[in-house]
Design a protein around this motif. Structure first.
Motif, short mmCIF file in Angstrom:
data_model
loop_
_atom_site.label_atom_id
_atom_site.label_comp_id
_atom_site.label_asym_id
_atom_site.label_seq_id
_atom_site.Cartn_x
_atom_site.Cartn_y
_atom_site.Cartn_z
N ASP A 1 -12.60 38.55 -15.45
CA ASP A 1 -12.20 38.62 -16.86
C ASP A 1 -12.63 39.95 -17.49
N LEU A 2 -13.80 40.43 -17.12
CA LEU A 2 -14.25 41.73 -17.62
C LEU A 2 -13.29 42.84 -17.22
N ASN A 3 -12.89 42.85 -15.97
CA ASN A 3 -11.99 43.91 -15.49
C ASN A 3 -10.63 43.82 -16.15
N ALA A 4 -10.15 42.61 -16.42
CA ALA A 4 -8.87 42.46 -17.11
C ALA A 4 -8.94 43.09 -18.49
N GLU A 5 -10.04 42.88 -19.19
CA GLU A 5 -10.20 43.45 -20.53
C GLU A 5 -10.38 44.96 -20.46
N LEU A 6 -11.17 45.44 -19.50
CA LEU A 6 -11.36 46.89 -19.35
C LEU A 6 -10.03 47.58 -19.03
N PHE A 7 -9.24 46.98 -18.15
CA PHE A 7 -7.93 47.55 -17.79
C PHE A 7 -7.01 47.58 -19.00
N GLY B 1 -7.77 50.39 -21.18
CA GLY B 1 -7.65 51.71 -20.56
C GLY B 1 -8.94 52.27 -20.03
N ASN B 2 -9.95 51.42 -19.83
CA ASN B 2 -11.24 51.86 -19.31
C ASN B 2 -11.31 51.66 -17.80
N ASP B 3 -12.26 52.33 -17.18
CA ASP B 3 -12.49 52.13 -15.75
C ASP B 3 -12.98 50.70 -15.52
N THR B 4 -12.49 50.10 -14.45
CA THR B 4 -12.92 48.74 -14.13
C THR B 4 -14.19 48.77 -13.29
N VAL B 5 -14.82 47.61 -13.19
CA VAL B 5 -16.07 47.47 -12.43
C VAL B 5 -15.73 47.26 -10.96
N LYS B 6 -16.21 48.15 -10.13
CA LYS B 6 -15.95 48.04 -8.69
C LYS B 6 -17.16 47.52 -7.93
N ALA B 7 -18.32 47.61 -8.53
CA ALA B 7 -19.56 47.10 -7.93
C ALA B 7 -20.43 46.55 -9.05
N LEU B 8 -21.27 45.59 -8.71
CA LEU B 8 -22.15 44.99 -9.72
C LEU B 8 -23.02 46.04 -10.40
N SER B 9 -23.35 47.08 -9.66
CA SER B 9 -24.20 48.14 -10.22
C SER B 9 -23.49 48.97 -11.28
#
Length: 233
Positions: A86-92, A95-103
């Motif tokens: 859900d976080l990545n859907a909102e970031l996308f 127009g922000n970079d999505t999370v690719k790793a938990l870090s």
């Protein structure tokens, strides 16, 4: 190996509750004693908790999970994966970079939300009062502050059996109180699948896999992450 297999079996067989027999034997269908720290327990059951163990380390809470006296309502990895999706859907969308790793998620965010599952002291099912979510005036459970002071409610549901109230199996539950000014409104309620797993430094209660989102409040989590990223976190 035998201890790990016993613990994994308990989680699989107990996905919905500690059964009636388990309660009266103090969760006795599995070995309730894990010979190691709470963090070592999470590491020992990677199918459910390897992502959660990673978050413990990213949050800088490794020493707490190894040595402090701690009651941990352990969410499963799937709750984290749903949250990141859900976080990545909102970031996308923004127009922000999505999370690719938990870090990629700032440390302070993991620190904040992990502590909602953590409580000082060592408490088993027997240490919590009864709760009936339909009769809160009579059986309200009890309010607790988590490790970082988040208001939560914890209680034991006494289930019915053959139409007789409160004589069935007992199931530990935890609820996130969304608004402390209205402490009985809009709770986010989740249930424990496997309770009373004792470690060298506390007790683990593994949440049911139906616990949807790590941190209980996905919208607020997303907003916190976006704010931290915009501030250079």
């Amino acid at each position: 190996m035998r201890t790990i297999l016993c613990l994994m079996t308990a989680l699989i067989l107990g996905l919905c509750a500690c059964s009636k027999d388990e309660y009266y034997q103090d969760s006795g269908t599995h070995d309730p004693v894990f010979k190691g720290s709470t963090l070592e327990y999470l590491d020992a059951v990677p199918f459910y908790f390897d992502t959660v163990a990673t978050i413990v380390r990213l949050a800088g809470m490794e020493d707490v999970f190894k040595s402090d006296t701690l009651t941990f309502f352990a969410p499963t990895d799937r709750s984290v994966l749903r949250l990141i999706k859900d976080l990545n859907a909102e970031l996308f969308f923004l127009g922000n970079d999505t999370v690719k790793a938990l870090s990629d998620v700032p440390k302070e965010i993991w620190f904040k939300y992990l502590q909602r599952y953590m409580f000082h002291g060592s408490n088993e099912l027997k240490d919590y009062p009864q709760i009936d979510y339909n009769l809160l005036n009579t059986y309200p459970g009890q309010g607790y502050l988590s490790w970082n002071g988040t208001p939560m409610n914890i209680g034991v549901v006494y289930n019915d059996d053959n139409g007789v109230k409160y004589v069935g199996y007992r199931q530990l539950s935890i609820a996130y109180i969304t608004d402390p000014a209205k402490p009985r409104d809009n709770w986010v309620i989740d249930y424990v699948a496997s309770c009373n797993i004792t470690t060298n430094n506390g007790v683990v209660h593994a949440l049911n896999d139906n616990h949807v989102y790590f941190g209980f409040a996905p919208y607020v989590f997303v907003q916190d992450v976006i704010a931290a990223m915009e501030n250079g976190g």
